[in-house]
Scaffold this active site. Structure first.
Site: not given
Ligand code: PEP
Length: 264
Positions: A95, A167
């Site tokens: 992450h 992400e």
């Molecule tokens: C994450 O940290 O994996 C994430 C997607 O956070 P958020 O949905 O709060 O942006």
């Protein structure tokens, strides 16, 4: 869509044991068993065990948020994948918060991915570029490096059972929370599958599940789940709010049902 939509709620370092228990109760009240949606909760290491005794396993599966790559030994403070293997189905690995705050390198992520697979835990491998990398046109290079290193030690049979979560760091709520355009995400998902195809063949590239994550909530989730090739969402902030999280699951179920009608 020929497979279930995967919705993962990453609770991060939030909720003590009683708060986690309360959220699980609320989620149970709100969420029914969905044929087309697999729902995964990722509580803290401390709350995994109590939550595991409270969830209805027909509705929810569990994920860890991280673990250590060695199976056992003198590693003060760590918990291994080996210790988690009977408790969780998944583990989030790499992450951006771990890469940025805890200096996890490409090699650390690779070792953790191997340890997860060795212990029959499905890794949810997070990859994503920062805003500066994006602005300098380095997105694809960064993703290529993160992805190919993470999976470098996996055999062609092991590779089928991994999940990739794209992400972009700039879209995560705690790092800026810009709302990503579904069209841009579509290009990146295609890029990810192309990389896998190049290394492991087209069949594997099609089978691997690719999620999107970054400020997903009940209002935006449909636009991401409708992207061809997007198999689900990794949800941070909104997973702590049972209205929003159950709303996300409801929307996912609708997307699944619509896709079935289209296939017929
Ligand atoms: C994450 O940290 O994996 C994430 C997607 O956070 P958020 O949905 O709060 O942006």
């Amino acid at each position: 869509m020929d497979r279930k939509i995967l919705i993962v709620g990453n609770w991060k370092m939030n909720l003590n044991v009683s708060q986690a228990s309360l959220l699980v109760q609320r989620l149970h009240e709100r969420i029914k068993i969905h044929r087309g949606v697999e729902i995964v909760l990722a509580p803290t290491m401390l709350t995994l065990q109590p939550v595991s005794t409270e969830i209805d396993r027909r509705k929810f599966r569990l994920s860890a948020q991280d673990a250590y790559s060695k199976d056992e030994g003198a590693y003060t403070g760590q918990v291994s994948f080996a210790m988690l293997r009977d408790l969780v189905s998944y583990c989030i690995i790499g992450h951006s918060e771990r890469r940025i705050y805890f200096n996890e390198t490409l090699d650390t992520v690779k070792e953790k991915v191997s340890a997860a697979v060795r212990n029959e835990i499905t890794p949810i491998i997070c990859i994503g570029e920062t805003k500066i990398e994006r602005q300098s046109g380095e997105t694809k290079q960064v993703l290529h490096d993160q992805l190919t290193t993470a999976i470098a030690d996996l055999t062609s049979s092991e590779i089928d059972n991994i999940v990739i979560a794209y992400e972009p760091v700039w879209a995560i709520s705690t790092f800026g929370g810009e709302i990503a355009k579904p069209n841009d995400i579509k290009d990146i998902i295609n890029f990810i599958r192309d990389q896998i195809s190049h290394l492991y063949g087209l069949g594997t590239a099609k089978r691997i599940r690719v999620l999107y994550g970054g400020s997903v909530d009940d209002n935006t989730v449909t636009s991401y789940l409708e992207i061809p090739g997007c198999d689900g969402a990794l949800v941070g902030g909104a997973s702590l709010n049972y209205h929003k999280f159950s709303g996300i699951v409801d929307k996912a179920s609708l997307v699944y049902q619509k896709s079935k009608i289209r296939i017929k």
